[in-house]
Enzyme design. Structure first.
Site, PDB file in Angstrom:
ATOM      1  N   LYS A  81       0.574  -1.231   0.163  1.00  0.00           N
ATOM      2  CA  LYS A  81      -0.199   0.010   0.173  1.00  0.00           C
ATOM      3  C   LYS A  81       0.891   1.405  -0.035  1.00  0.00           C
ATOM      4  CE  LYS A  81      -4.348  -1.844   1.517  1.00  0.00           C
ATOM      5  NZ  LYS A  81      -5.613  -1.381   2.366  1.00  0.00           N
ATOM      6  N   LYS A 126      -4.478  -8.839  -6.268  1.00  0.00           N
ATOM      7  CA  LYS A 126      -5.677  -9.309  -5.621  1.00  0.00           C
ATOM      8  C   LYS A 126      -6.472  -8.362  -6.134  1.00  0.00           C
ATOM      9  CE  LYS A 126      -6.262  -7.516  -0.813  1.00  0.00           C
ATOM     10  NZ  LYS A 126      -7.668  -7.159  -1.309  1.00  0.00           N
ATOM     11  N   LYS A 183     -11.029  -3.247  -3.265  1.00  0.00           N
ATOM     12  CA  LYS A 183     -11.944  -2.072  -3.209  1.00  0.00           C
ATOM     13  C   LYS A 183     -11.369  -0.773  -3.501  1.00  0.00           C
ATOM     14  CE  LYS A 183     -13.816  -2.927   0.940  1.00  0.00           C
ATOM     15  NZ  LYS A 183     -12.612  -2.663   2.166  1.00  0.00           N
TER      16      LYS A 183
HETATM   17  P1  ATP Z   1      -8.481  -2.248   0.717  1.00  0.00           P
HETATM   18  O1  ATP Z   1      -8.068  -2.131  -1.016  1.00  0.00           O
HETATM   19  O2  ATP Z   1      -9.177  -0.742   1.063  1.00  0.00           O
HETATM   20  O3  ATP Z   1      -7.633  -2.758   1.472  1.00  0.00           O
HETATM   21  P2  ATP Z   1     -10.239  -4.731   0.626  1.00  0.00           P
HETATM   22  O4  ATP Z   1     -10.916  -5.038  -0.788  1.00  0.00           O
HETATM   23  O5  ATP Z   1      -8.757  -5.193   0.589  1.00  0.00           O
HETATM   24  O6  ATP Z   1      -9.793  -3.057   0.639  1.00  0.00           O
HETATM   25  P3  ATP Z   1     -10.530  -5.049   3.202  1.00  0.00           P
HETATM   26  O7  ATP Z   1     -11.416  -4.201   4.145  1.00  0.00           O
HETATM   27  O8  ATP Z   1      -9.078  -4.589   3.411  1.00  0.00           O
HETATM   28  O9  ATP Z   1     -10.925  -4.943   1.577  1.00  0.00           O
HETATM   29  O10 ATP Z   1     -10.606  -6.766   3.547  1.00  0.00           O
HETATM   30  C1  ATP Z   1     -11.998  -7.045   4.095  1.00  0.00           C
HETATM   31  C2  ATP Z   1     -12.058  -8.593   4.112  1.00  0.00           C
HETATM   32  O11 ATP Z   1     -12.197  -8.967   2.457  1.00  0.00           O
HETATM   33  C3  ATP Z   1     -10.836  -9.379   4.488  1.00  0.00           C
HETATM   34  O12 ATP Z   1     -11.218 -10.437   5.264  1.00  0.00           O
HETATM   35  C4  ATP Z   1      -9.814  -9.698   3.393  1.00  0.00           C
HETATM   36  O13 ATP Z   1      -9.032 -10.798   3.689  1.00  0.00           O
HETATM   37  C5  ATP Z   1     -11.031 -10.061   2.332  1.00  0.00           C
HETATM   38  N1  ATP Z   1     -10.648  -9.823   0.945  1.00  0.00           N
HETATM   39  C6  ATP Z   1     -10.205  -8.719   0.628  1.00  0.00           C
HETATM   40  N2  ATP Z   1      -9.805  -8.555  -0.847  1.00  0.00           N
HETATM   41  C7  ATP Z   1     -10.081 -10.001  -1.016  1.00  0.00           C
HETATM   42  C8  ATP Z   1      -9.763 -10.724  -2.264  1.00  0.00           C
HETATM   43  N3  ATP Z   1      -9.564 -10.201  -3.542  1.00  0.00           N
HETATM   44  N4  ATP Z   1     -10.404 -12.034  -2.117  1.00  0.00           N
HETATM   45  C9  ATP Z   1     -10.638 -12.760  -1.011  1.00  0.00           C
HETATM   46  N5  ATP Z   1     -10.965 -12.149   0.200  1.00  0.00           N
HETATM   47  C10 ATP Z   1     -10.410 -10.761   0.139  1.00  0.00           C
HETATM   48 MG    MG Z   2      -7.411  -4.759   2.237  1.00  0.00          MG
END
Ligand code: ATP
Ligand code: MG
Length: 345
Positions: free
Chosen positions: A121, A204, A207
């Site tokens: 990040k 990965k 969001k």
């Molecule tokens: P950001 O990019 O802001 O970090 P994010 O999409 O990674 O957002 P988080 O809020 O960090 O979302 O994570 C929330 C949950 O979703 C966590 O349990 C994380 O492991 C899961 N998660 C996030 N991205 C993925 C993915 N691509 N595949 C499976 N699980 C995911």
């Molecule tokens: Mg995340």
């Protein structure tokens, strides 16, 4: 430490999601869908919208408020029942931030420097990253430990942070000669523990990714979902008959895993159905399946978002229940580390 048998903590599930943007298919398959399963198994489940974590990178205040409410709607639309699970936003329960400070004094610089999420990040701009982004894992450990949670369902990307949570609990227990914090179990299960970007099979899905084409949002309509899968990067080969045939084909594997997780079948079963077929057949089938599974969630989120006062009320109730669990644990923590609380405070 003594030879006394380790304390057994009752099973309690905790997990959180950041209101750092809209929910993605990755969040749904890696986290939300499985949160509902844990709740329906009858375990005590505590789910948190981690707004303090979202702040580790800049958030426009109005957008943060909106994303927090929309995420609450996403939880409920995905099957989290606020009567059966504790559902709340982190900043309404001060125990998280206070315990995080105590854990900042337990965790070591070297441990945090190894965290790949910070490196990903912060990228090349580590010196300009917030201190909060660096200390993120201490707050995550506090989120979990404030409830003495024992099981944490997450996606694969959070595995390293959960190992750090274990290290913090072990060091705290050791340094203070107590058996106070449980050593958590990561629960990383299913076909889609790491949903990849639709544009790049090595990254990965997130969001916060600047490219909207990289992800399926839970708020995307049927046309957007179909278009994104149609344009998803793949190779020219047909799908293989066996799992080994997916080796070296990250994009193909990702779409097969998504299909399997959406349909509650195994990736091998997906290949039994589609092996030998090209993406011209598989992508539309995947889009249809995704629309069938996601559109009821999408519609329910939109309905819930029409009454934000009700969402705020639900979060407030959840916060009261969360506070009632966390405060006595924090109180005992203060006592263990030697912080005085005058009576009645
Ligand atoms: P950001 O990019 O802001 O970090 P994010 O999409 O990674 O957002 P988080 O809020 O960090 O979302 O994570 C929330 C949950 O979703 C966590 O349990 C994380 O492991 C899961 N998660 C996030 N991205 C993925 C993915 N691509 N595949 C499976 N699980 C995911
Ligand atoms: Mg995340």
């Amino acid at each position: 430490m003594s030879d006394a048998p380790a304390k057994v903590f009752p099973k309690r599930v905790f997990s959180g999601i950041q209101p750092s943007g809209g929910l993605t298919l990755g969040n749904y398959l890696g986290a939300l869908k499985r949160f509902a399963v844990a709740q329906n198994e009858g375990t005590q489940t505590i789910y948190c919208i981690v707004d303090l974590h979202a702040m580790t990178v800049w958030q426009d205040p109005e957008k943060l408020r909106h994303a927090t409410r929309e995420l609450a709607a996403g939880f409920i639309a995905s099957g989290i029942d606020p009567a059966r699970s504790v559902l709340f936003n982190q900043s309404q329960v001060p125990a998280h931030a206070e315990l995080a400070w105590i854990f900042n004094c337990v965790a070591r610089m070297g441990w945090l420097r190894r965290m790949t999420q910070f490196k990903d990040k912060a990228g090349k701009h580590a010196e300009e990253a917030s201190v909060g982004l660096f200390a993120y894992p201490s707050l995550m450990a506090a989120d979990i430990m404030a409830y003495h949670a024992t099981h944490v369902p997450v996606g694969e990307d959070q595995k390293q942070h959960l190992e750090l949570t274990r290290d913090i609990a072990i060091k705290f227990n050791h340094d203070y000669g107590v058996d106070f914090f449980p050593i958590v179990e990561p629960v990383i299960e299913g076909a889609a523990t790491r949903v990849m970007s639709l544009r790049d099979g090595t990254k990965k899905m997130s969001k916060s990714d600047p490219s909207d084409q990289s992800r399926i949002n839970l708020t995307d309509d049927a046309d957007a979902i179909a278009a994104k899968f149609r344009k998803a990067r793949t190779d020219p080969e047909p799908l293989p008959e066996t799992l080994e045939g997916l080796d070296g084909r990250a994009e193909a594997r990702n779409l097969v895993n998504i299909y399997a997780a959406l349909d509650d079948i195994s990736p091998a079963q997906v290949l039994a159905q589609f092996g030998g077929q090209g993406f011209g057949v598989f992508k539309p089938a995947l889009a249809d399946l995704a629309v069938a599974k996601l559109s009821p969630i999408n519609a329910e989120m939109a309905r819930l978002m029409q009454d934000v006062a009700e969402i705020d009320r639900i979060l407030g109730n959840g916060a009261d229940r969360a506070h009632a669990i966390a405060e006595p644990i924090l109180d005992q923590t203060r006592e263990i580390v030697g912080l005085i609380r005058s009576r009645g405070r």
